[in-house]
Motif scaffolding. Structure first.
Motif, PDB file in Angstrom:
ATOM      1  N   MET A   1       0.870  -1.201  -0.169  1.00 56.02           N
ATOM      2  CA  MET A   1      -0.035  -0.011   0.049  1.00 56.02           C
ATOM      3  C   MET A   1       1.002   1.228  -0.183  1.00 56.02           C
ATOM      4  SD  MET A   1      -2.778   1.457   2.806  1.00 56.02           S
ATOM      5  CE  MET A   1      -4.311   0.807   2.108  1.00 56.02           C
ATOM      6  N   PRO A   2       0.683   2.192  -0.957  1.00 53.71           N
ATOM      7  CA  PRO A   2       1.249   3.346  -0.893  1.00 53.71           C
ATOM      8  C   PRO A   2       1.506   4.230   0.559  1.00 53.71           C
ATOM      9  CG  PRO A   2       0.037   3.347  -2.688  1.00 53.71           C
ATOM     10  CD  PRO A   2      -0.397   2.302  -1.814  1.00 53.71           C
ATOM     11  N   SER A   3       2.506   4.818   0.674  1.00 58.19           N
ATOM     12  CA  SER A   3       2.677   5.566   1.929  1.00 58.19           C
ATOM     13  C   SER A   3       1.893   6.746   2.022  1.00 58.19           C
ATOM     14  CB  SER A   3       4.042   5.926   2.300  1.00 58.19           C
ATOM     15  OG  SER A   3       4.153   6.561   3.487  1.00 58.19           O
TER      16      SER A   3
ATOM     17  N   LEU B   1       5.900  10.387 -10.945  1.00 60.64           N
ATOM     18  CA  LEU B   1       4.824  10.126 -10.680  1.00 60.64           C
ATOM     19  C   LEU B   1       4.742   9.650  -9.040  1.00 60.64           C
ATOM     20  CD1 LEU B   1       3.279   7.187 -10.636  1.00 60.64           C
ATOM     21  CD2 LEU B   1       3.007   7.782 -12.836  1.00 60.64           C
ATOM     22  N   ILE B   2       3.702   9.792  -8.317  1.00 57.01           N
ATOM     23  CA  ILE B   2       3.607   9.223  -7.028  1.00 57.01           C
ATOM     24  C   ILE B   2       2.248   8.764  -6.767  1.00 57.01           C
ATOM     25  CG2 ILE B   2       5.455  10.830  -5.745  1.00 57.01           C
ATOM     26  CD1 ILE B   2       3.378  12.417  -4.649  1.00 57.01           C
ATOM     27  N   SER B   3       1.970   7.765  -6.047  1.00 54.23           N
ATOM     28  CA  SER B   3       0.766   7.006  -5.903  1.00 54.23           C
ATOM     29  C   SER B   3       0.391   7.032  -4.529  1.00 54.23           C
ATOM     30  CB  SER B   3       0.722   5.717  -6.513  1.00 54.23           C
ATOM     31  OG  SER B   3      -0.421   4.869  -6.342  1.00 54.23           O
ATOM     32  N   VAL B   4      -0.925   7.583  -4.105  1.00 55.60           N
ATOM     33  CA  VAL B   4      -1.122   7.398  -2.749  1.00 55.60           C
ATOM     34  C   VAL B   4      -2.673   6.933  -2.530  1.00 55.60           C
ATOM     35  CG1 VAL B   4       0.378   9.631  -2.243  1.00 55.60           C
ATOM     36  CG2 VAL B   4      -2.053   9.951  -2.746  1.00 55.60           C
ATOM     37  N   VAL B   5      -2.982   6.139  -1.333  1.00 57.31           N
ATOM     38  CA  VAL B   5      -4.137   6.013  -0.952  1.00 57.31           C
ATOM     39  C   VAL B   5      -4.226   6.652   0.646  1.00 57.31           C
ATOM     40  CG1 VAL B   5      -5.553   4.211  -0.471  1.00 57.31           C
ATOM     41  CG2 VAL B   5      -4.125   3.750  -2.330  1.00 57.31           C
TER      42      VAL B   5
ATOM     43  N   THR C   1      -5.302  12.118 -11.062  1.00 53.63           N
ATOM     44  CA  THR C   1      -6.470  11.490 -11.124  1.00 53.63           C
ATOM     45  C   THR C   1      -6.685  10.497  -9.952  1.00 53.63           C
ATOM     46  OG1 THR C   1      -7.710   9.927 -12.663  1.00 53.63           O
ATOM     47  CG2 THR C   1      -5.216   9.394 -12.170  1.00 53.63           C
ATOM     48  N   VAL C   2      -7.939  10.644  -9.550  1.00 54.61           N
ATOM     49  CA  VAL C   2      -8.414   9.856  -8.231  1.00 54.61           C
ATOM     50  C   VAL C   2      -9.406   8.777  -8.710  1.00 54.61           C
ATOM     51  CG1 VAL C   2      -9.717  10.303  -6.108  1.00 54.61           C
ATOM     52  CG2 VAL C   2      -8.201  12.181  -7.040  1.00 54.61           C
TER      53      VAL C   2
ATOM     54  N   VAL D   1      -9.294   7.056   1.407  1.00 52.28           N
ATOM     55  CA  VAL D   1      -9.330   5.405   0.988  1.00 52.28           C
ATOM     56  C   VAL D   1      -9.699   5.447  -0.506  1.00 52.28           C
ATOM     57  CG1 VAL D   1     -10.347   3.141   1.588  1.00 52.28           C
ATOM     58  CG2 VAL D   1     -10.324   4.988   3.175  1.00 52.28           C
ATOM     59  N   ARG D   2      -9.049   6.162  -1.411  1.00 55.39           N
ATOM     60  CA  ARG D   2      -9.213   6.383  -2.756  1.00 55.39           C
ATOM     61  C   ARG D   2      -7.843   6.486  -3.308  1.00 55.39           C
ATOM     62  NH1 ARG D   2     -13.654  10.227  -4.671  1.00 55.39           N
ATOM     63  NH2 ARG D   2     -15.568   9.144  -4.649  1.00 55.39           N
ATOM     64  N   HIS D   3      -7.473   5.726  -4.264  1.00 53.14           N
ATOM     65  CA  HIS D   3      -6.260   5.781  -4.874  1.00 53.14           C
ATOM     66  C   HIS D   3      -6.100   6.934  -5.622  1.00 53.14           C
ATOM     67  CE1 HIS D   3      -3.272   4.006  -7.849  1.00 53.14           C
ATOM     68  NE2 HIS D   3      -2.637   4.406  -6.740  1.00 53.14           N
TER      69      HIS D   3
END
Length: 107
Positions: free
Chosen positions: A1-3, A17-21, A38-39, A59-61
């Motif tokens: 899971m992304p930090s 890019l970075i990815s977050v949740v 983008t969400v 709780v959305r990527h």
């Protein structure tokens, strides 16, 4: 899971890019450059420039990518739900809205 632990200001080179949740609502603030966001579950893609803000729902990527030819700088902070605006909006737009609200209240 992304930090969701981020430095105060994070730099992204063009194309990076970075990815977050996020566990909680976050406010994304663009300090420099241009980013694409983008969400998950949101049909709208966002192009944000320096000064723009965007709320990232919990709780959305979300994927954030630096665009353009220069390094982008951004920060992500836990959103204050009492003061967070529905964004993206530039600081000038927010100031204009506040000024209009104060003028309306003053009568």
């Amino acid at each position: 899971m992304p930090s969701t632990d981020f430095p105060a200001i994070q730099q992204l080179a063009p194309g990076t890019l970075i990815s977050v949740v996020p566990e909680h609502m976050l406010t994304l603030h663009i300090h420099r450059g241009l980013v694409w966001v983008t969400v998950e579950g949101d049909e709208t893609d966002y192009w944000l420039r320096a000064g723009d803000l965007l709320q990232l729902p919990p709780v959305r990527h979300a994927v954030i990518e630096a665009d353009g030819k220069e390094v982008s700088e951004l920060s992500m902070l836990t959103a204050d739900l009492h003061h967070a605006a529905t964004l993206p909006v530039t600081a000038q737009t927010a100031l204009n809205q506040l000024t209009k609200a104060v003028a309306t209240a003053a009568g």
